[in-house]
Design an enzyme around this catalytic site. Structure first.
Site, PDB file in Angstrom:
ATOM      1  N   GLU A  69      31.286  30.684  39.707  1.00  0.00           N
ATOM      2  CA  GLU A  69      32.332  30.185  38.297  1.00  0.00           C
ATOM      3  C   GLU A  69      32.953  29.072  38.455  1.00  0.00           C
ATOM      4  O   GLU A  69      32.558  27.756  37.231  1.00  0.00           O
ATOM      5  CB  GLU A  69      33.666  30.949  38.540  1.00  0.00           C
ATOM      6  N   PHE A 131      43.021  45.397  43.618  1.00  0.00           N
ATOM      7  CA  PHE A 131      41.921  44.977  43.712  1.00  0.00           C
ATOM      8  C   PHE A 131      41.451  44.047  43.064  1.00  0.00           C
ATOM      9  O   PHE A 131      41.354  43.888  42.083  1.00  0.00           O
ATOM     10  CB  PHE A 131      40.623  46.176  44.137  1.00  0.00           C
ATOM     11  N   GLN A 132      40.983  43.067  43.414  1.00  0.00           N
ATOM     12  CA  GLN A 132      41.175  41.436  43.051  1.00  0.00           C
ATOM     13  C   GLN A 132      42.023  40.839  41.598  1.00  0.00           C
ATOM     14  O   GLN A 132      41.489  40.351  40.010  1.00  0.00           O
ATOM     15  CB  GLN A 132      39.268  41.715  41.787  1.00  0.00           C
ATOM     16  N   LYS A 181      41.890  45.084  31.732  1.00  0.00           N
ATOM     17  CA  LYS A 181      40.525  45.286  30.997  1.00  0.00           C
ATOM     18  C   LYS A 181      41.057  46.014  30.091  1.00  0.00           C
ATOM     19  O   LYS A 181      40.122  46.805  29.544  1.00  0.00           O
ATOM     20  CB  LYS A 181      39.989  45.986  32.625  1.00  0.00           C
ATOM     21  N   MET A 499      31.477   7.004  50.193  1.00  0.00           N
ATOM     22  CA  MET A 499      32.426   5.738  49.353  1.00  0.00           C
ATOM     23  C   MET A 499      33.613   5.915  50.246  1.00  0.00           C
ATOM     24  O   MET A 499      34.068   5.411  50.792  1.00  0.00           O
ATOM     25  CB  MET A 499      32.739   6.713  47.547  1.00  0.00           C
TER      26      MET A 499
END
Lengths: 603, 173
Positions: A69, A131-132, A181, A499
């Site tokens: 993502e 969940f999630q 949802k 760097m």
């Protein structure tokens, strides 16, 4: 007094009005279509399945499946930065949302318009550690410009249109819309963008004419002026770049640019002094230090630019144009603050300049240019050339010369290669340079290049990378292969986090703590394993041939592993905590004695 | 040449008019903690149900440059409709209410009642051992009252936080 609040479609549905309702997921797709969105970057998951179902049933909006993502947000940033449009992201709840956080923070600091949809567990499960589930609006609140949790399908369309308005208006930024949802499956009323005006968020874009007039007066009286231009000009649109060019030509004044502003003013123009700041050019930084009038157009006095605040351009009157009032007087107190769109402000400055028949003080300006040319003669970007080993600067010079005349979009990762790219690749047009300036996100460049390539099919898109940064989002190679995107990944491979190594060498006594990657992949084989093309250049003699081969690849990504001098450092450099006039030009100067104790705590 | 503003810490009262929507207080508070600004006092309540408007009063102590930043940063928040720095825009009034529970008997009990009377505090609850006083005033007046009443058996204090309003006939929104 507050403006009267326009009543926005708040009247309850009457029986006379036939309202056809569609479910939340379809509302989302319809809203995107009405917002002119053609591309969405995303990754499916449980909490966004209804939206993916709606996407499946249509052909107007193209979904680009990333591999993580974070890549989706950077790709949307690249898409947005190279087109001026809003980038759109769609991810699932929980880890989908948390993976997107880095990209959101990146877009916030660099003012990139992005709308990110996140799925959420159904409304009745919110707060139950489902969940999630994660508190997406809580987590993203400080790293977005604004965010929404939509609990009512009837409000979804309006929220989406508002979000696009917020993302692109004023100082652009990322906006998150969290959609449970059940809301995606509930029928709701659709309203079109024309029916929605934001009730409170109407940022001021018109500058005060009085301030513009005072600014022009100051600009006309200047003896040692400088235009200090930033990313705001890119965000304002191509007209702002045109106005800047016009105004600079009218005045004959020198122009420098921040990292984010490169391309707004053509690098090939003799009035351009190059980038300023920590790794900016000697002439740009000394001109900033010595100027008597500084005209800040859409830049924000970032700490990478100012160096030591108390010694920043001590003898100048400062004009600051910024669309974000909070950027004014934040770190540097200015004499003439101007809140508004920088493009509009420059246009108005030109008008006032012409109306009052101003002209530059020719004698003073000639003297100023003579001084600047003296600084230029130092050739601060010079480096020791080699026949046997590829110097990273040389690799970029060859890349620049061999791509001359070809419209090229450059993205970068973060580190030495990024600074060298800013110094050695010359940008003549806005929106052709995509880099993570504010947040400094390693792993930005490849997904950003994917977003750019999708927006500009057939154009040359190159991610200038380091071998450490590229591994942070290397999975997006798979995305590039899937969509046959011929992005070029030009790795300046010095085997070190360059760097970090440079700072350890210069100010931490050469104790190279964890900055060497002892087990790097074979990038040629890695490219091939993904289904791309892998090339390698080990000597300066091989370089041109490899770059030409790279440019010829047109149907899949190509990684070029350029084995460069691992000891090369990025100069010139303002030691941390020092002022512009204390620049170090090359390795012959001792930097550790130049870094004050207070500089050690700075990043 | 630019004159730097003198860096003296000042206490300012801000009125923030916001849309009464989920998370708006978190945004304001998160802004202060995220940017390292100080909150001396914060109150919030809905003031217009019809239009869905809440009013937040924040008291913050900082140097002038930061106070200017606070105002600008608050204005940047999307649900914020208006920010007014009451302290710098003109004469203003601020009030805070305190409820104080005092447990004492004998002389101390009588003295507590007398002090409360002098301060025009209201007695809103009483038992044979205790009083609860309600007292409204400026932050400083409450501090004074608390100081005087502490040795007289003060066992509990609750304070509402400061609310502020500009003097005169004009409304800020």
């Amino acid at each position: 007094m507050l403006q009267p609040i326009p009543k926005v479609q708040d009247e309850p549905h009457t029986d006379k009005r036939v309202v056809s309702k569609i479910n939340g997921a379809d509302i989302l797709v319809k809203a995107l279509r009405d917002q002119g969105v053609d591309t969405v970057f995303g990754y499916p998951g449980g909490a966004v399945l209804p939206i993916y179902d709606a996407i499946f049933k249509q052909n107007d909006i193209r979904h680009i499946l990333v591999r993580q993502e974070g890549g989706a947000v950077h790709a949307a940033e690249g898409y947005a930065r190279s087109t001026g449009k809003v980038g759109v992201v769609l991810v699932t709840s929980g880890p989908g949302a948390t993976n997107a956080v880095t990209g959101l923070a990146d877009a916030l600091l660099d003012s990139i318009p992005v709308v990110c949809f996140t799925g959420q567990v159904p409304t009745h499960l919110i707060g139950n550690d489902a969940f999630q589930e994660c508190d997406t609006t809580g987590i993203t609140r400080p790293c977005t410009k604004h965010n929404y949790l939509v609990k009512d399908a009837d409000k979804l369309a309006r929220t989406i249109h508002e979000a696009f308005h917020v993302a692109r208006s004023g100082r652009p930024g990322p906006v998150v819309i969290d959609i449970p949802k059940d809301v995606q499956l509930t029928p709701g009323e659709y309203v079109s963008p024309a029916q929605v005006t934001h009730k409170t968020y109407q940022p001021k874009t018109m500058p005060e004419l009085d301030a513009i007039e005072r600014a022009v007066e100051l600009i006309a009286d200047a003896q040692r002026p400088i235009f200090y231009t930033g990313g705001g000009i890119i965000n304002s649109g191509s007209k702002a770049s045109e106005s800047l060019r016009k105004f600079a030509r009218m005045t004959g004044y020198p122009v420098t640019s921040t990292l984010m502003g490169l391309g707004a003013y053509p690098a090939s123009d003799p009035q351009f002094l190059g980038m300023l700041g920590m790794h900016g050019t000697y002439e740009a930084n000394l001109a900033m230090h010595g100027c008597d009038v500084m005209i800040n157009l859409g830049a924000r006095f970032d700490d990478r630019v100012t160096g030591k605040l108390s010694e920043f351009s001590p003898n100048s009157k400062k004009i600051h144009v910024d669309i974000d009032a909070s950027s004014i007087n934040k770190t540097i107190v200015v004499d003439i603050p101007i809140v508004g769109d920088v493009g509009v402000a420059i246009e108005q400055m030109i008008k006032v300049w012409e109306k009052k028949k101003h002209s530059a003080n020719k004698a003073a300006l000639a003297k100023w240019w003579a001084q600047i040319n003296e600084w230029r003669a130092k050739k601060c970007l010079a480096y020791k050339k080699s026949d046997t080993i590829i110097k990273p600067q040389y690799a970029l010079e060859r890349l620049r010369d061999l791509t001359k005349g070809v419209e090229t979009f450059i993205t970068t990762e973060v580190g030495q290669h990024q600074m060298w790219a800013a110094q050695f690749l010359h940008f003549d047009e806005p929106n052709h340079w995509m880099t993570s300036g504010g947040l400094g996100t390693m792993g930005y460049g490849l997904p950003a290049a994917i977003g750019v390539q999708l927006a500009h099919p057939g154009k040359l898109v190159i991610d200038v990378a380091g071998e450490a940064s590229i591994l942070m989002n290397i999975q997006e190679m798979s995305t590039a292969v899937q969509y046959r995107l011929p992005v070029k990944i030009f790795i300046l491979n010095n085997q070190w986090m360059g760097m970090v190594r440079q700072w350890q060498e210069l100010i931490h006594g050469g104790r190279y703590s964890e900055s060497y990657t002892a087990a790097l992949p074979d990038f040629v084989k890695l490219a091939e394993a993904f289904g791309g093309v892998g090339l390698r250049a080990k000597t300066p003699a091989e370089l041109d041939g490899v770059i030409k081969q790279m440019m010829a690849v047109n149907d899949r990504p190509c990684i070029v592993d350029v084995c460069v001098d691992e000891k090369e450092n990025c100069y010139p450099m303002i030691p941390s905590g020092r002022a512009h006039n204390e620049m170090i030009l090359n390795s012959d100067q001792d930097i550790s004695s130049k870094t004050p104790d207070e500089g050690l705590v700075l990043v | 040449m630019t004159d730097q503003i003198p860096q003296v810490i000042q206490r300012h009262v801000f009125s923030v008019i916001v849309d009464d929507e989920a998370g708006v207080l978190a945004r304001v508070v998160g802004l202060f903690s995220g940017r390292g600004y100080n909150i001396d006092s914060l109150t919030v309540a809905n003031v217009n149900k019809e239009q869905g408007i809440s009013r937040i009063t924040i008291v913050s102590s900082a140097v002038p440059q930061i106070l200017e930043q606070i105002e600008a940063q608050l204005n940047r928040l999307v649900p914020v409709r208006k920010v007014v720095d009451l302290t710098s825009t003109g004469p203003m009034l601020e009030r805070e209410t305190a409820l104080l529970k005092v447990n004492s008997t004998g002389e101390k009990r009588i003295e507590a009642l007398r002090i409360a009377d002098v301060f025009h505090a209201k007695t809103i609850d009483a038992t044979l051992q205790s009083f609860i006083f309600e007292f409204s005033g400026t932050n400083e007046e409450i501090n004074n009252f608390v100081e005087l009443i502490t040795p007289l058996g003060l066992i509990e204090v609750v304070r509402s936080g400061v609310v502020g309003i500009a003097r005169g006939s004009k409304a800020i929104f």
